[in-house]
Motif scaffolding. Sequence first.
Motif, PDB file in Angstrom:
ATOM      1  N   LEU A   1      -9.796  -4.556  -8.480  1.00 59.66           N
ATOM      2  CA  LEU A   1      -8.371  -4.334  -8.203  1.00 59.66           C
ATOM      3  C   LEU A   1      -8.126  -4.695  -6.737  1.00 59.66           C
ATOM      4  N   VAL A   2      -7.119  -5.536  -6.483  1.00 52.63           N
ATOM      5  CA  VAL A   2      -6.776  -5.878  -5.095  1.00 52.63           C
ATOM      6  C   VAL A   2      -5.690  -4.916  -4.624  1.00 52.63           C
ATOM      7  N   LEU A   3      -5.901  -4.319  -3.462  1.00 50.63           N
ATOM      8  CA  LEU A   3      -4.900  -3.394  -2.915  1.00 50.63           C
ATOM      9  C   LEU A   3      -4.642  -3.759  -1.457  1.00 50.63           C
ATOM     10  N   SER A   4      -3.348  -3.853  -1.105  1.00 56.37           N
ATOM     11  CA  SER A   4      -3.013  -4.155   0.302  1.00 56.37           C
ATOM     12  C   SER A   4      -2.434  -2.900   0.947  1.00 56.37           C
ATOM     13  N   GLY A   5      -1.103  -2.864   1.146  1.00 57.28           N
ATOM     14  CA  GLY A   5      -0.510  -1.703   1.820  1.00 57.28           C
ATOM     15  C   GLY A   5      -0.210  -0.543   0.886  1.00 57.28           C
ATOM     16  N   GLY A   6      -0.382  -0.731  -0.425  1.00 50.10           N
ATOM     17  CA  GLY A   6      -0.153   0.363  -1.381  1.00 50.10           C
ATOM     18  C   GLY A   6       1.300   0.828  -1.435  1.00 50.10           C
ATOM     19  N   SER A   7       2.253  -0.078  -1.122  1.00 48.99           N
ATOM     20  CA  SER A   7       3.657   0.347  -1.101  1.00 48.99           C
ATOM     21  C   SER A   7       4.403  -0.001  -2.377  1.00 48.99           C
ATOM     22  N   ASN A   8       3.691  -0.629  -3.334  1.00 48.48           N
ATOM     23  CA  ASN A   8       4.374  -0.983  -4.579  1.00 48.48           C
ATOM     24  C   ASN A   8       3.518  -0.634  -5.788  1.00 48.48           C
TER      25      ASN A   8
ATOM     26  N   ILE B   1       8.907 -10.929  -2.521  1.00 46.70           N
ATOM     27  CA  ILE B   1       9.750  -9.900  -1.896  1.00 46.70           C
ATOM     28  C   ILE B   1      11.098 -10.489  -1.474  1.00 46.70           C
ATOM     29  N   GLY B   2      12.091  -9.656  -1.546  1.00 46.77           N
ATOM     30  CA  GLY B   2      13.430 -10.126  -1.219  1.00 46.77           C
ATOM     31  C   GLY B   2      14.294  -9.001  -0.707  1.00 46.77           C
ATOM     32  N   ALA B   3      15.281  -9.352   0.115  1.00 47.08           N
ATOM     33  CA  ALA B   3      16.257  -8.372   0.604  1.00 47.08           C
ATOM     34  C   ALA B   3      17.366  -9.129   1.323  1.00 47.08           C
TER      35      ALA B   3
ATOM     36  N   LEU C   1      -7.086 -13.293  -5.525  1.00 45.31           N
ATOM     37  CA  LEU C   1      -6.949 -12.547  -4.269  1.00 45.31           C
ATOM     38  C   LEU C   1      -6.329 -13.515  -3.268  1.00 45.31           C
ATOM     39  N   ILE C   2      -5.125 -13.217  -2.841  1.00 49.98           N
ATOM     40  CA  ILE C   2      -4.436 -14.087  -1.880  1.00 49.98           C
ATOM     41  C   ILE C   2      -5.033 -13.817  -0.495  1.00 49.98           C
ATOM     42  N   SER C   3      -5.487 -14.876   0.155  1.00 48.12           N
ATOM     43  CA  SER C   3      -6.150 -14.689   1.458  1.00 48.12           C
ATOM     44  C   SER C   3      -5.268 -15.144   2.611  1.00 48.12           C
TER      45      SER C   3
ATOM     46  N   ILE D   1      20.350  -0.973   9.084  1.00 50.12           N
ATOM     47  CA  ILE D   1      20.870  -0.641   7.743  1.00 50.12           C
ATOM     48  C   ILE D   1      19.781   0.035   6.909  1.00 50.12           C
ATOM     49  N   ARG D   2      18.574  -0.546   6.935  1.00 49.18           N
ATOM     50  CA  ARG D   2      17.489   0.027   6.124  1.00 49.18           C
ATOM     51  C   ARG D   2      17.165   1.450   6.574  1.00 49.18           C
ATOM     52  N   GLN D   3      17.130   1.650   7.917  1.00 51.11           N
ATOM     53  CA  GLN D   3      16.784   2.991   8.412  1.00 51.11           C
ATOM     54  C   GLN D   3      17.853   4.025   8.036  1.00 51.11           C
TER      55      GLN D   3
HETATM   56  C1  LIG Z   1      10.455   2.081   1.568  1.00 56.47           C
HETATM   57  C2  LIG Z   1      10.161   0.818   0.791  1.00 56.47           C
HETATM   58  C3  LIG Z   1      11.068  -0.223   0.799  1.00 56.47           C
HETATM   59  C4  LIG Z   1      10.812  -1.405   0.095  1.00 56.47           C
HETATM   60  N1  LIG Z   1      11.738  -2.398   0.142  1.00 56.47           N
HETATM   61  C5  LIG Z   1      11.518  -3.553  -0.531  1.00 56.47           C
HETATM   62  C6  LIG Z   1      12.477  -4.614  -0.496  1.00 56.47           C
HETATM   63  O1  LIG Z   1      13.514  -4.512   0.163  1.00 56.47           O
HETATM   64  N2  LIG Z   1      12.214  -5.749  -1.189  1.00 56.47           N
HETATM   65  C7  LIG Z   1      11.056  -5.906  -1.905  1.00 56.47           C
HETATM   66  O2  LIG Z   1      10.876  -6.971  -2.494  1.00 56.47           O
HETATM   67  N3  LIG Z   1      10.113  -4.919  -1.948  1.00 56.47           N
HETATM   68  C8  LIG Z   1      10.313  -3.756  -1.298  1.00 56.47           C
HETATM   69  N4  LIG Z   1       9.384  -2.749  -1.356  1.00 56.47           N
HETATM   70  C9  LIG Z   1       8.159  -2.929  -2.177  1.00 56.47           C
HETATM   71  C10 LIG Z   1       6.910  -3.362  -1.373  1.00 56.47           C
HETATM   72  O3  LIG Z   1       7.041  -3.081  -0.020  1.00 56.47           O
HETATM   73  C11 LIG Z   1       6.601  -4.859  -1.559  1.00 56.47           C
HETATM   74  O4  LIG Z   1       6.404  -5.154  -2.919  1.00 56.47           O
HETATM   75  C12 LIG Z   1       5.348  -5.282  -0.781  1.00 56.47           C
HETATM   76  O5  LIG Z   1       5.202  -6.680  -0.797  1.00 56.47           O
HETATM   77  C13 LIG Z   1       4.068  -4.636  -1.304  1.00 56.47           C
HETATM   78  O6  LIG Z   1       3.068  -4.898  -0.348  1.00 56.47           O
HETATM   79  P1  LIG Z   1       1.740  -4.066  -0.279  1.00 56.47           P
HETATM   80  O7  LIG Z   1       0.884  -4.712   0.750  1.00 56.47           O
HETATM   81  O8  LIG Z   1       2.043  -2.631  -0.070  1.00 56.47           O
HETATM   82  O9  LIG Z   1       1.151  -4.319  -1.732  1.00 56.47           O
HETATM   83  P2  LIG Z   1       0.407  -3.296  -2.713  1.00 56.47           P
HETATM   84  O10 LIG Z   1       1.324  -2.194  -3.078  1.00 56.47           O
HETATM   85  O11 LIG Z   1      -0.919  -2.912  -2.153  1.00 56.47           O
HETATM   86  O12 LIG Z   1       0.156  -4.222  -3.990  1.00 56.47           O
HETATM   87  C14 LIG Z   1       1.245  -4.629  -4.783  1.00 56.47           C
HETATM   88  C15 LIG Z   1       0.726  -5.573  -5.878  1.00 56.47           C
HETATM   89  O13 LIG Z   1       0.235  -6.772  -5.289  1.00 56.47           O
HETATM   90  C16 LIG Z   1      -1.159  -6.977  -5.581  1.00 56.47           C
HETATM   91  N5  LIG Z   1      -1.747  -7.481  -4.333  1.00 56.47           N
HETATM   92  C17 LIG Z   1      -1.689  -6.876  -3.119  1.00 56.47           C
HETATM   93  N6  LIG Z   1      -2.301  -7.644  -2.201  1.00 56.47           N
HETATM   94  C18 LIG Z   1      -2.754  -8.746  -2.839  1.00 56.47           C
HETATM   95  C19 LIG Z   1      -3.498  -9.905  -2.420  1.00 56.47           C
HETATM   96  N7  LIG Z   1      -3.873 -10.093  -1.153  1.00 56.47           N
HETATM   97  N8  LIG Z   1      -3.819 -10.832  -3.365  1.00 56.47           N
HETATM   98  C20 LIG Z   1      -3.438 -10.663  -4.655  1.00 56.47           C
HETATM   99  N9  LIG Z   1      -2.745  -9.585  -5.104  1.00 56.47           N
HETATM  100  C21 LIG Z   1      -2.414  -8.644  -4.212  1.00 56.47           C
HETATM  101  C22 LIG Z   1      -1.684  -5.616  -6.001  1.00 56.47           C
HETATM  102  O14 LIG Z   1      -2.786  -5.718  -6.879  1.00 56.47           O
HETATM  103  C23 LIG Z   1      -0.457  -5.019  -6.672  1.00 56.47           C
HETATM  104  O15 LIG Z   1      -0.333  -5.521  -7.970  1.00 56.47           O
HETATM  105  C24 LIG Z   1       9.606  -1.549  -0.651  1.00 56.47           C
HETATM  106  C25 LIG Z   1       8.673  -0.496  -0.653  1.00 56.47           C
HETATM  107  C26 LIG Z   1       8.939   0.676   0.063  1.00 56.47           C
HETATM  108  C27 LIG Z   1       7.926   1.787   0.079  1.00 56.47           C
END
Ligand SMILES: Cc1cc2nc3c(=O)[nH]c(=O)nc-3n(C[C@H](O)[C@H](O)[C@H](O)COP(=O)(O)OP(=O)(O)OC[C@H]3O[C@@H](n4cnc5c(N)ncnc54)[C@H](O)[C@@H]3O)c2cc1C
Length: 351
Positions: free
Chosen positions: A48-55, A127-129, A176-178, A226-228
């Motif tokens: 499982l690939v995990l980056s910032g864990g925000s999604n 990602i988009g906004a 795995l995106i590098s 705006i986001r804050q």
């Molecule tokens: C407060 C908040 C606001 C947000 N606002 C937005 C927004 O405006 N627009 C938007 O589009 N998203 C938004 N998001 C969602 C999130 O931030 C994005 O999707 C972000 O790109 C996830 O990055 P991450 O590093 O946390 O990925 P993770 O959560 O770690 O991973 C997300 C997915 O990507 C895969 N992945 C991660 N890294 C890699 C890699 N290097 N290679 C291959 N696969 C990988 C993982 O396996 C998982 O499936 C928001 C999240 C939060 C918490």
Amino acid sequence: MKLHHDYDLSHANTMALTCTAHTAIELFDTADITPAITYAKLNSLPLLVLSGGSNVILPNKLKACVLLPRFNGIHTISKSDTHVLISAKAGENWHEFVQTCLDNGWYGLENLALIPGLVGACPVQNIGAYGVQVSDFIEKVIAYDLTTGTQCEFKNAKCQFTYRHSLFKDNPNRYLISEVIFKLHTSSDHVQSNYGDLAALSLKLAHQDNRKTIHPKDVFNAVIAIRQSKLPDPKVLANCGSFFQNPIISMAQFTSLKTQHASLPSYLIDDNNVKIPAGWLIDMAGLKGGGIFPILTHRLQALVLTNHTPHIATANDIQKSQDFIIDTVHDKFGVQLVREPVWIDEQGYHA
Ligand SMILES: Cc1cc2nc3c(=O)[nH]c(=O)nc-3n(C[C@H](O)[C@H](O)[C@H](O)COP(=O)(O)OP(=O)(O)OC[C@H]3O[C@@H](n4cnc5c(N)ncnc54)[C@H](O)[C@@H]3O)c2cc1C
């Protein structure tokens, strides 16, 4: 590379869910990828690939080998009169990268300021906004095929980018995106500021600086402000951003709902389909600030689920609250909400 057993991931996901991984491997160099794949195979562990864990919504126990890309570096590949090609490694923090681009006069990504996560994840859900998608600026994605360990390059057209979607999202844990290569503007003339509240605020910031035209830095600062004001900071209140997708319903269903709820906002997709805001539905179902404790919708932004017992709550708590919200909205409006973040099961699979 650095290998860990029984690795605590509760601080590695912005929802602050309790999660222990069987194995986690920090990758500091792309040369670490093949040995990591071999290790996982020998130990029969899915990857499982995990980056910032925000999604992601992580399970309580993760019986997988979690790969944590830590590759860093940003450099210029080439420059023309109008554009610059920039390489950013997967482990770079997304917002800091956007800031670095602005500081260097590389423009285009400013609308995407303050999105949590790392560069390597940005192509996954495209990602988009504020009227911009990252795919507008991606030239190429460099990835490793985790089934073979070989490096592959995906030009923009090959990434199959659509709204919040890509080839990488369709093939979880395959690549795995590098590194991501961006094509950015070198002129500050290409601002995209005509989206919602952004236009007025960007212009106000430009005027405060005695300028008539909006600079990408105005857009950057306006997006941050705006986001804050709208979204809770995960460092203060654990969350994973928008929890539900905005549903697309048929024109017939929309017309019927609009008759009953005159204030229902809408966005026309085509002659037959209308997008409506999930946040409005949750709010009107009386669930702003509601849900099942400890997972409650945010009191200002009903679309965001927040965790009120960080590092204690589990995916099970999310499931209960999520189901309650989905059922309540369905009972009231007949509309089915769909989750946005990726649900990871115990084997590291994406559900
Ligand atoms: C407060 C908040 C606001 C947000 N606002 C937005 C927004 O405006 N627009 C938007 O589009 N998203 C938004 N998001 C969602 C999130 O931030 C994005 O999707 C972000 O790109 C996830 O990055 P991450 O590093 O946390 O990925 P993770 O959560 O770690 O991973 C997300 C997915 O990507 C895969 N992945 C991660 N890294 C890699 C890699 N290097 N290679 C291959 N696969 C990988 C993982 O396996 C998982 O499936 C928001 C999240 C939060 C918490």
